[in-house]
Design a protein around this motif. Structure first.
Motif, short mmCIF file in Angstrom:
data_model
loop_
_atom_site.label_atom_id
_atom_site.label_comp_id
_atom_site.label_asym_id
_atom_site.label_seq_id
_atom_site.Cartn_x
_atom_site.Cartn_y
_atom_site.Cartn_z
N LEU A 372 19.90 2.77 29.40
CA LEU A 372 20.46 1.77 28.39
C LEU A 372 21.35 0.86 29.16
O LEU A 372 21.20 -0.29 29.19
CB LEU A 372 21.27 2.46 27.15
N LEU A 373 22.11 1.44 29.98
CA LEU A 373 23.46 0.73 30.84
C LEU A 373 22.69 -0.07 31.93
O LEU A 373 22.67 -1.10 32.07
CB LEU A 373 24.32 1.55 31.61
N GLY A 374 21.53 0.36 32.75
CA GLY A 374 20.56 -0.38 33.77
C GLY A 374 20.03 -1.43 33.18
O GLY A 374 19.97 -2.60 33.85
N ARG A 375 19.25 -1.40 32.08
CA ARG A 375 18.49 -2.38 31.45
C ARG A 375 19.48 -3.63 31.29
O ARG A 375 19.16 -4.67 31.14
CB ARG A 375 17.62 -2.06 30.38
N ALA A 376 20.58 -3.30 30.46
CA ALA A 376 21.92 -4.24 30.24
C ALA A 376 22.53 -4.76 31.35
O ALA A 376 23.17 -5.58 31.21
CB ALA A 376 22.76 -3.72 29.32
N GLY A 377 21.99 -4.36 32.65
CA GLY A 377 22.83 -4.94 33.77
C GLY A 377 24.11 -4.27 34.24
O GLY A 377 24.71 -4.75 35.10
N CYS A 405 17.46 -1.46 38.36
CA CYS A 405 17.65 -2.23 39.73
C CYS A 405 16.54 -3.23 39.99
O CYS A 405 16.83 -4.47 40.30
CB CYS A 405 17.67 -1.22 40.88
N ARG A 406 15.21 -2.70 39.41
CA ARG A 406 14.29 -3.58 39.48
C ARG A 406 14.41 -4.70 38.60
O ARG A 406 14.20 -5.99 39.02
CB ARG A 406 12.86 -2.73 39.24
N ILE A 407 14.65 -4.60 37.36
CA ILE A 407 14.93 -5.65 36.38
C ILE A 407 15.78 -6.56 36.73
O ILE A 407 15.52 -7.87 36.79
CB ILE A 407 15.37 -5.12 35.10
N HIS A 408 17.00 -6.18 37.23
CA HIS A 408 17.94 -7.24 37.99
C HIS A 408 18.00 -7.68 39.36
O HIS A 408 19.14 -8.16 39.97
CB HIS A 408 19.47 -6.54 37.32
N LYS A 409 16.87 -6.97 40.09
CA LYS A 409 16.86 -7.44 41.27
C LYS A 409 17.82 -6.90 42.49
O LYS A 409 18.31 -7.72 43.33
CB LYS A 409 16.59 -8.75 41.78
N ASP A 410 18.47 -5.60 42.09
CA ASP A 410 19.69 -5.22 42.72
C ASP A 410 19.24 -4.48 44.15
O ASP A 410 18.97 -3.02 43.65
CB ASP A 410 20.76 -4.47 42.07
N THR A 411 18.74 -5.13 45.05
CA THR A 411 18.33 -4.09 46.23
C THR A 411 19.20 -3.17 46.80
O THR A 411 18.62 -2.08 47.11
CB THR A 411 17.53 -5.13 47.30
N GLU A 412 20.49 -3.55 46.96
CA GLU A 412 21.28 -2.69 47.35
C GLU A 412 21.52 -1.38 46.83
O GLU A 412 21.47 -0.33 47.26
CB GLU A 412 22.63 -3.44 47.51
N MET A 413 21.60 -1.40 45.46
CA MET A 413 21.56 -0.42 44.50
C MET A 413 20.28 0.52 44.61
O MET A 413 20.38 1.58 44.74
CB MET A 413 21.87 -0.89 43.16
N ALA A 414 19.26 -0.06 44.64
CA ALA A 414 17.91 0.30 44.83
C ALA A 414 17.78 1.16 45.96
O ALA A 414 17.29 2.21 46.05
CB ALA A 414 17.01 -0.65 44.92
N ALA A 415 18.51 0.60 47.21
CA ALA A 415 18.65 1.54 48.44
C ALA A 415 19.24 2.63 48.22
O ALA A 415 19.04 3.71 48.91
CB ALA A 415 18.98 0.48 49.63
N PHE A 416 20.62 2.66 47.60
CA PHE A 416 21.22 3.78 47.24
C PHE A 416 20.49 4.85 46.64
O PHE A 416 20.64 6.07 46.92
CB PHE A 416 22.52 3.31 46.73
N VAL A 417 19.75 4.30 45.55
CA VAL A 417 19.04 5.30 44.72
C VAL A 417 17.94 5.72 45.64
O VAL A 417 17.50 7.17 45.50
CB VAL A 417 18.52 4.70 43.33
N ALA A 418 17.37 5.16 46.49
CA ALA A 418 16.34 5.55 47.40
C ALA A 418 16.77 6.72 48.18
O ALA A 418 16.18 7.92 48.41
CB ALA A 418 15.71 4.47 48.14
#
Length: 598
Positions: A372-377, A405-418
């Protein structure tokens, strides 16, 4: 207090007449049986008080009927109290209390008392074995179930139809379908429990063909099938999206008067919902006279998946009005609806409300809140929620954040999740593909390629994107760029014809959804022949005008296809219903039911 009641027994029912009792104490047992059948707890409590007053609880048959009364009224601990107060415990008394636990979702206690009974030297019989095996099936403990099976063989009860059927059902529920089938085939006599257990077992393992074959054989052999049998078969149809076959079985339910069963109703709601016919789900729900919690939850899930968000809230409120207490699935459905509608405040409220009902949020609820929070940015808030979880985050929790992260193109956060996913040493292809797509969507193709290589090195295969359409009793399946269908030439011609109309209406392909580093022309070619577009084109050349086209898809629909299908619905004047791996999209006159938020 156990025996408090304000409801009086009628004078004609009063067992206190001494002469009457001396002539036949079974009058009391008959009254207990009557109250058990009618689930008359208050009258049963008052009769129990009379039994205690006159010291009749020492009679084993009276104790047995009292235990059964409390079992049927879902008070297994009262059954235990009666059992403990019974000085002489016969095999019937043991059978009653073990059954009380098994029937009221207390399987550990059922097995504990089964062991106690054996230690007391009481030999199990054809009534006790089924309760013990039911407890094993509930716990998915086939190892314990095999021990019970061995004891049944040793004591000569394994050939009994009730014991054998309960063993088949136990093995099937534990996923040991080979053992279940071996036992089933060797049974000299079978009943509805053994047939239903096998059908359920195959349905649970997604072996729809074998489940439906057995169901057909059961009908041919004139087996007295019940609502559990029908619910299992209907769930096979819903998981395989066999709408037409499901409708035929629904008709059979009506003919055999099983349409009012809550179990059948839940399965039918799931069938119509998963096949994109939400109107059918509503009709089934409205026609069920007595609704259990499973039925309410089925309707909540259906409404949430079809973006009928306000109906979800209305149903949840209605549950409270009729005294139905929601469980963790109910809240999961409501959180899902909030997530896919972007209702952040509403979602927070429902998440907090869980504890008011005595429900502690589980990992699935946290995953929904993060989603819910992620989709809302609100990615940072989502991370805070994960850090405050009282349990270790699961793959689904990190996957929910990765979606944001994918929806809002936040690659830094995506890397953290990775990094967190890699620490888990996850073998889930879905998470790695999601991460690869997040990199590719941001134009970071090297990182995306590295994630795909990691998948290959681990021997994990990416799930192939499929779309399928049901035509009568046949299912037509497509992959991207598929040219294997018998009508592929007509399909591609129809698609090109439709694309010309779409471009005139303003459609421009968004090639950013091509997640590979290729040139512009190849990007256009790659995206225009995605599997769902081929399936829709097939529907347009096959189905009569005005008929909705329902397409099922195993992966998430991409953003460009979502935009394209909106134009398709406007240009062809059809209702196009597409189910992806998350929810349903109903496209009509250039608009989608999801409101472009999914």
């Amino acid at each position: 207090m156990l025996l408090s009641t304000s409801t009086a027994i009628k004078p004609s029912q009063n067992p206190l007449n001494q002469n009457s009792f001396e002539q036949n104490y079974r009058q009391i047992c008959n009254l207990l049986l009557s109250f058990t059948r009618s689930r008359s707890l208050r009258q049963g409590l008052q009769l129990h008080a009379h039994i205690l007053k006159f010291g009749l609880q020492t009679i084993p048959l009276v104790s047995h009927n009292l235990i059964n009364l409390y079992s049927k009224t879902q008070l297994p601990l009262f059954s235990l109290q009666v059992f403990d107060e019974t000085p002489k415990k016969s095999s019937t008394t043991w059978s009653s209390v073990i059954s009380a636990f098994a029937q009221n979702e207390a399987p550990l206690l059922a097995l504990q008392f089964f062991r106690r009974m054996l230690n007391d030297g009481v030999r199990p019989d054809d009534h006790i074995y089924p309760s013990a095996t039911k407890a094993c099936g509930f716990l998915r403990r086939s190892d314990v179930g095999k021990s019970v099976h061995c004891l049944a063989v040793k004591t000569g009860y394994y050939c009994d139809v009730f014991v054998g059927s309960s063993l088949v059902d136990m093995y099937a529920k534990c996923g040991e379908i080979g053992d279940a089938r071996h036992l089933f085939d060797e049974m000299p006599e079978r009943n509805v429990v053994s047939w239903s257990g096998m059908i359920y077992g195959y349905a649970q393992l997604d072996d729809g063909v074998e489940a439906l074959t057995l169901f057909k054989q059961a009908l041919i052999e004139d087996v007295d099938v019940n609502d559990f049998t029908f619910s299992s078969v209907i769930r096979v149809c819903s998981s395989s999206t066999f709408l037409e076959l499901g409708k035929l079985i629904h008709g059979l339910c009506l003919k055999m008067s099983f349409d009012s069963s809550s179990f059948v109703g839940s399965a039918l709601i799931s069938l119509y919902s998963k096949c994109g016919v939400i109107e059918g789900a509503y009709q089934v729900f409205d026609e069920i006279p007595t609704r259990n919690l499973g039925l309410w939850n089925s309707m909540l899930i259906a409404c949430a998946q079809h973006a009928h968000t306000q109906r979800v809230f209305g149903l949840f409120e209605e549950m409270g009005n009729v005294g139905m207490k929601p469980n963790f699935i109910s809240f999961l459905s409501v959180l899902y609806a909030c997530s896919h509608a972007g209702l952040v405040e509403k979602g927070r409220e429902y998440f907090s409300l869980m504890r008011d009902y005595g429900i502690e949020p589980e990992t699935e609820h946290y995953a929904s809140l993060v989603d819910l929070l992620g989709r809302a940015g609100k990615l940072q808030e989502a991370v805070s929620v994960i850090k405050q979880m009282p349990m270790r985050p699961t793959e689904s929790v990190w996957g929910a954040l990765l979606t944001g992260c994918r929806i809002h193109k936040d690659t830094e956060m995506a890397a953290f999740v990775a990094d967190r996913i890699l620490e888990m040493d996850s073998s889930s292809s879905g998470l790695h593909v999601l991460l690869s797509n997040a990199y590719a969507a941001a134009g970071r193709y090297e990182e995306a390629a590295r994630m795909r290589k990691m998948l290959r090195d681990r021997g994990v295969k990416k799930e192939t994107g499929l779309s399928w359409v049901e035509e009568g009793n046949k299912v037509h399946t497509f992959t991207a760029g598929d040219r294997s269908h018998a009508k592929w030439v007509e399909i591609y011609e129809k698609l090109e014809e439709l694309e010309e109309e779409m471009e005139k209406a303003g459609y421009v392909a968004d090639t950013s959804f091509v997640l590979r580093a290729v040139d512009g022309e190849e990007k256009n070619e790659t995206i225009r022949y995605h599997s769902e577009r081929l399936a829709i084109a097939f529907g347009l050349i096959t189905f009569p005008p005005g008929r909705p086209i329902r397409v099922m898809k195993n992966l998430r629909v991409c953003g460009d296809c979502h935009a394209a299908i909106k134009f398709m619905s406007k240009c062809c004047g059809r209702v196009l219903i597409v189910r992806d791996n998350n929810r349903f999209h109903r496209f009509e006159d250039g608009k989608c039911s999801c409101g472009d938020y999914w």
